[in-house]
Design an enzyme around this catalytic site. Structure first.
Site, PDB file in Angstrom:
ATOM      1  N   TYR A 141       0.817  -1.222   0.000  1.00 40.59           N
ATOM      2  CA  TYR A 141       0.000   0.000   0.000  1.00 40.59           C
ATOM      3  C   TYR A 141       0.851   1.273   0.000  1.00 40.59           C
ATOM      4  CZ  TYR A 141      -3.910  -3.105   1.147  1.00 40.59           C
ATOM      5  OH  TYR A 141      -4.847  -4.102   1.126  1.00 40.59           O
ATOM      6  N   LYS A 191       3.409 -15.605   2.706  1.00 43.52           N
ATOM      7  CA  LYS A 191       3.325 -16.373   1.453  1.00 43.52           C
ATOM      8  C   LYS A 191       4.759 -16.725   1.074  1.00 43.52           C
ATOM      9  CE  LYS A 191       0.881 -17.876  -2.099  1.00 43.52           C
ATOM     10  NZ  LYS A 191       0.041 -19.063  -1.975  1.00 43.52           N
ATOM     11  N   ASP A 223      -3.119 -18.327   2.113  1.00 46.87           N
ATOM     12  CA  ASP A 223      -4.293 -18.994   1.531  1.00 46.87           C
ATOM     13  C   ASP A 223      -4.870 -20.021   2.512  1.00 46.87           C
ATOM     14  OD1 ASP A 223      -1.802 -20.051   1.047  1.00 46.87           O
ATOM     15  OD2 ASP A 223      -2.196 -20.708  -0.996  1.00 46.87           O
ATOM     16  N   ASP A 247      -5.164  -6.753   5.972  1.00 45.98           N
ATOM     17  CA  ASP A 247      -6.365  -6.026   5.573  1.00 45.98           C
ATOM     18  C   ASP A 247      -7.470  -7.035   5.248  1.00 45.98           C
ATOM     19  OD1 ASP A 247      -8.125  -4.147   4.673  1.00 45.98           O
ATOM     20  OD2 ASP A 247      -6.982  -3.542   2.916  1.00 45.98           O
ATOM     21  N   ASP A 251     -10.688  -8.499   7.989  1.00 43.85           N
ATOM     22  CA  ASP A 251     -12.103  -8.345   7.625  1.00 43.85           C
ATOM     23  C   ASP A 251     -12.800  -9.698   7.623  1.00 43.85           C
ATOM     24  OD1 ASP A 251     -11.971  -5.638   7.418  1.00 43.85           O
ATOM     25  OD2 ASP A 251     -12.852  -5.526   5.409  1.00 43.85           O
TER      26      ASP A 251
END
Ligand code: NAD
Length: 370
Positions: A141, A191, A223, A247, A251
């Site tokens: 980001y 990852k 994942d 992020d 959520d």
């Protein structure tokens, strides 16, 4: 104790739920003899209307001169068409940067009395109690370059995932400290089978773990983590991960309990004030209707009492009052089961306050919902 609290209600339901949290904090002050000074500032769409910017300098100054910051929510359709640098959400990114908020902490807790609103079956979600710690200042980001280019008629695009090792270490260390005061388990999500940044993340987690022999460290690919959150949420204690994975996963974790209106958060810094906010947005679809659930904001205020002011007893009193009111059957619309008559935002706040101030009050509330 005397504390200065910057209150930034923001837009939409942010204003309604902030009013509720301040009312509860006033009650805490009265009950425990603390003097809380509430200093109001502008952020988001309202600030754009009044000052032409989503985060005026006076708001930043106010926050920096306070012991903690309580933020409602920002945004709304009125400001959706503005250019990127003038969007209300820009105010959020800027305040995180200006206050040096490097980690977002989101507790996700199961409440037995509202298990019916969770998308998961009761036997899967029952007892879940985790905290997601998300790195806030680095990663995709913020990395540069982040741009599109056109060469010989071919469009291409790049975003950059950049981290300094010290940024990774800082947030992982926070997660380990937190886990030490909980059930002693850190799940570090990455990852590492694909990304070099994740391999550095994993190595750093191993290094930090050496300083916390009492905490168990496990690594999980992102994942798999997305799947495990749904399959077996009880296995998690503290999850720590980089900005974008955090992020998305935070959520996902937040819907496990059923409503965005139930979930608080804190953002931590090295030496500035921490910022506390509900995880939900300004909910324009219900703004101004006095129907928003104020509990996420009230629990954010409880986190402030504990984490910024060291007021453990006061924080627990607020959290227990919330649990008692829910157990008694009181529900705002977002958590109401079929057959419940929902209470308004203000009624929910008044009930929590009544229980906080007077233990007998719960009897009246219980008989009202019996
Ligand atoms: P949202 O969280 O505002 O709303 C999503 C859904 O949840 C809506 O149906 C809403 O009614 C419901 N909801 C949210 N909070 C609730 C509460 N306290 N009680 C009951 N129901 C509640 O997300 P959105 O609709 O995607 O975004 C609306 C605006 O908020 C946008 O402008 C967005 O950019 C902004 N936003 C701000 C923040 C923030 O300030 N931190 C976070 C997310 C979104």
């Amino acid at each position: 104790m005397e504390k200065r609290i910057a209150v930034l209600p923001g837009d939409g339901v942010g204003k309604e739920v902030s009013r509720g949290a301040v009312s509860i904090l006033r009650a805490v002050g009265e009950l425990y003899g603390h003097k809380f000074q509430f200093l109001y500032g502008d952020i988001g769409g309202g600030a754009i209307d009044e000052f032409g910017t989503p985060l005026p300098q006076q708001t930043i100054d106010l926050c920096k001169a306070s012991d903690a910051v309580l933020l409602g929510a920002v945004g709304g359709p009125k400001w959706d068409m503005l250019p990127g640098h003038l969007r209300p959400e820009k105010g959020l990114l800027k305040i995180r940067k200006d206050l040096g908020l490097y980690g977002n902490v989101r507790p996700v807790q199961y409440y037995s009395s509202i298990s019916g609103v969770s998308p998961l079956r009761k036997e899967v979600i029952e007892g879940a109690d985790m905290v997601v710690v998300r790195e806030l200042t680095g990663g995709l980001y913020f990395g540069k370059p982040s741009e599109r280019t056109m060469k010989k008629g071919e469009a291409s695009v790049v975003d950059t995932l950049f981290y300094q090792k010290k940024e990774i270490e800082r947030v992982i260390r926070y997660a380990f400290k937190l886990a030490s005061s909980r059930r002693g388990k850190v799940t570090s999500v990455d990852k590492a089978n694909v990304l070099e940044s994740s391999r550095m993340w994993r190595e750093t987690a191993e290094e930090v773990a050496k300083d916390f022999p009492q905490v168990q460290l496990e690594h999980m690919l992102v994942d798999n983590a997305a799947m495990q959150l749904i399959k077996n949420p009880r296995q998690f204690d503290v999850i720590v991960t980089e900005n974008m994975f955090g992020d998305i996963l935070s959520d996902e974790a937040s819907v496990l309990t059923g409503s965005l209106g139930m979930l608080p958060s804190a953002s931590v810094s090295v030496d500035g004030p921490y910022l506390y906010e509900p995880i939900h947005g300004s909910a324009p679809d219900i703004a101004g209707q006095n129907t928003a659930n104020p509990i996420a904001m009230i629990l954010s205020a409880a986190m402030m009492l504990r984490m910024s002011f060291g007021m453990e007893e006061e924080a627990e009193a607020v959290e227990n009052a919330v649990i008692q009111v829910l157990d008694a059957g009181s529900r705002t619309r977002d958590i109401a089961d079929f057959g419940n008559v929902p209470v308004t935002t203000e009624e929910m706040v008044e009930e929590i306050k009544a229980v906080l101030l007077d233990h007998e009050a719960i009897c009246n509330i219980m008989s009202a919902y019996a």
